[in-house]
Design an enzyme around this catalytic site. Structure first.
Site, PDB file in Angstrom:
ATOM      1  N   GLY A  11      -0.710  11.178  -7.439  1.00 54.18           N
ATOM      2  CA  GLY A  11      -0.939  10.567  -5.559  1.00 54.18           C
ATOM      3  C   GLY A  11      -0.225  11.528  -5.184  1.00 54.18           C
ATOM      4  O   GLY A  11       0.568  11.909  -5.605  1.00 54.18           O
ATOM      5  N   CYS A  12       0.566  10.151  -4.151  1.00 55.20           N
ATOM      6  CA  CYS A  12       1.546  11.180  -3.333  1.00 55.20           C
ATOM      7  C   CYS A  12       2.925  10.899  -3.959  1.00 55.20           C
ATOM      8  O   CYS A  12       3.594   9.915  -4.925  1.00 55.20           O
ATOM      9  CB  CYS A  12       2.004  10.127  -2.512  1.00 55.20           C
ATOM     10  N   PHE A  13       3.638  12.024  -3.881  1.00 62.12           N
ATOM     11  CA  PHE A  13       4.800  12.374  -5.186  1.00 62.12           C
ATOM     12  C   PHE A  13       5.645  11.678  -4.101  1.00 62.12           C
ATOM     13  O   PHE A  13       6.847  11.671  -5.190  1.00 62.12           O
ATOM     14  CB  PHE A  13       5.079  13.575  -5.440  1.00 62.12           C
ATOM     15  N   THR A  16       5.925   8.693  -6.254  1.00 62.43           N
ATOM     16  CA  THR A  16       5.928   8.817  -7.743  1.00 62.43           C
ATOM     17  C   THR A  16       7.240   9.248  -8.671  1.00 62.43           C
ATOM     18  O   THR A  16       7.814   9.052  -9.966  1.00 62.43           O
ATOM     19  CB  THR A  16       4.875   9.742  -8.291  1.00 62.43           C
ATOM     20  N   HIS A 155       2.320   4.468  -2.176  1.00 63.10           N
ATOM     21  CA  HIS A 155       1.242   3.821  -2.664  1.00 63.10           C
ATOM     22  C   HIS A 155       1.830   2.950  -3.902  1.00 63.10           C
ATOM     23  O   HIS A 155       0.788   2.847  -4.418  1.00 63.10           O
ATOM     24  CB  HIS A 155       0.620   5.388  -2.960  1.00 63.10           C
TER      25      HIS A 155
END
Ligand code: SME
Length: 309
Positions: A11-13, A16, A155
């Site tokens: 998902g959104c880096f 992450t 997220h």
């Protein structure tokens, strides 16, 4: 110390990267775009969702401190592996999940973690597992984004960040200590304090028939638990973690205290995969523990086991 690289799309880096950089044994991270079709894509181009790229984090790690299997297990902590092209609020192929490797030999560890996750989920995972075809770093403004913007969009569940930081502390806390009781005592204290739990402790395999109370933090507890009895004895027998949302619905639950409402038990294995102890965490609220707790506590117990067994 030989560092290796592996690539995770989750998902959104931004979130992450923030997660992976906190883990023990991770030396460096870089956010970018992987396995797409156009050369040197910009963030804006990838945002159109037409380039085939996935927002990806390059993770450089020390396999002696963080074996790849554990790193992949940590990756599963921050994704919904059953969700296709959607993580958190973000939707599109650029937010797909994937593990991309450069070294074919990495597949053994990746498959082990992947298959274990699939078994736990009981359904096929929507997570890519492919060789890395290309990777382009994103613009500087996207690197370490959540350090530059502490309130930036994220997220990832904040609990996962707390666990990641705890694992790093745990690694240095137990390193080279060797003494089982000492390591268990400080591990229970660290987990209890960092995560704010109600009861955190160990039961050790005393003989073939029962577990004996070990170091713990919290109210007084039962001394002995039989093989296959209660949540602890069940986790020992199954050789697997047990997560209980409501202890009253768990047949045979042993109530050391009537205040305990939910519970997680994680086995501690020696190098021959024999259960030597269990970590037991109790909560005075219902449904406190989820997959994040399970996966991160399993990694914690691997760090502990490596030092004492
Ligand atoms: N409830 C556990 C016993 C240990 S105490 O909760 C500390 C069980 O059922 O195994």
């Amino acid at each position: 110390m030989e560092l290796k690289k592996i690539y995770f799309a989750a998902g959104c880096f931004w979130g992450t990267e923030h997660f992976f950089r906190k883990l023990p044994g991770v030396a460096a991270t870089c956010v970018g775009f992987a396995n797409g079709s156009t050369p040197s894509p910009s963030y804006r181009e990838v945002y159109t969702d037409t380039t085939g790229y996935a927002e990806t984090v390059e993770v450089e790690y020390d396999p002696a401190r963080m074996p790849l299997k554990q790193l992949v297990e940590a990756f599963f902590t921050i994704i919904d592996p059953l969700s296709l092209n959607r993580q958190g609020e973000d939707e599109g192929t650029r937010y797909r999940t994937g593990i991309y490797y450069e070294d074919e030999a990495d597949l053994t560890a990746i498959d082990a973690a992947f298959n274990r996750e699939q078994e736990w989920q009981g359904k096929p995972l929507c997570v890519e597992k492919e060789p890395l075809r290309n990777f382009y770093p994103a613009e500087e403004e996207h690197q370490d984004y959540l350090i530059k913007h502490a309130d930036g969009y994220c997220h990832v569940d904040l609990k996962a960040f707390r666990y990641a930081g705890m694992l790093k502390e745990l690694e240095s806390l137990v390193k080279g200590v060797g003494d089982e009781v000492g390591v268990m005592a400080n591990t229970a204290a660290l987990i209890h304090e960092t995560m704010g739990f109600w009861w955190t402790g160990f039961y050790r395999v005393a003989d073939e028939s029962h577990l004996a109370l070990g170091p713990f933090q919290g109210p007084v507890a039962c001394y002995s638990i039989g093989f296959g009895k209660g949540v602890c004895g069940t986790a020992w027998k199954r050789e697997a973690s047990v997560v209980v949302e409501d202890v009253e619905l768990f047949p045979g639950h042993i109530a050391c205290s009537s205040a305990s409402r939910s519970e997680i038990v994680v086995p501690v294995f020696d190098s021959e995969r024999k259960v030597r102890a269990v970590l037991d965490i109790d909560s005075d609220k219902l449904a406190t523990f989820d997959d994040i707790d399970r996966r991160m506590l399993e990694i914690a117990m691997e760090i502990v086991a490596r030092e004492i067994y």
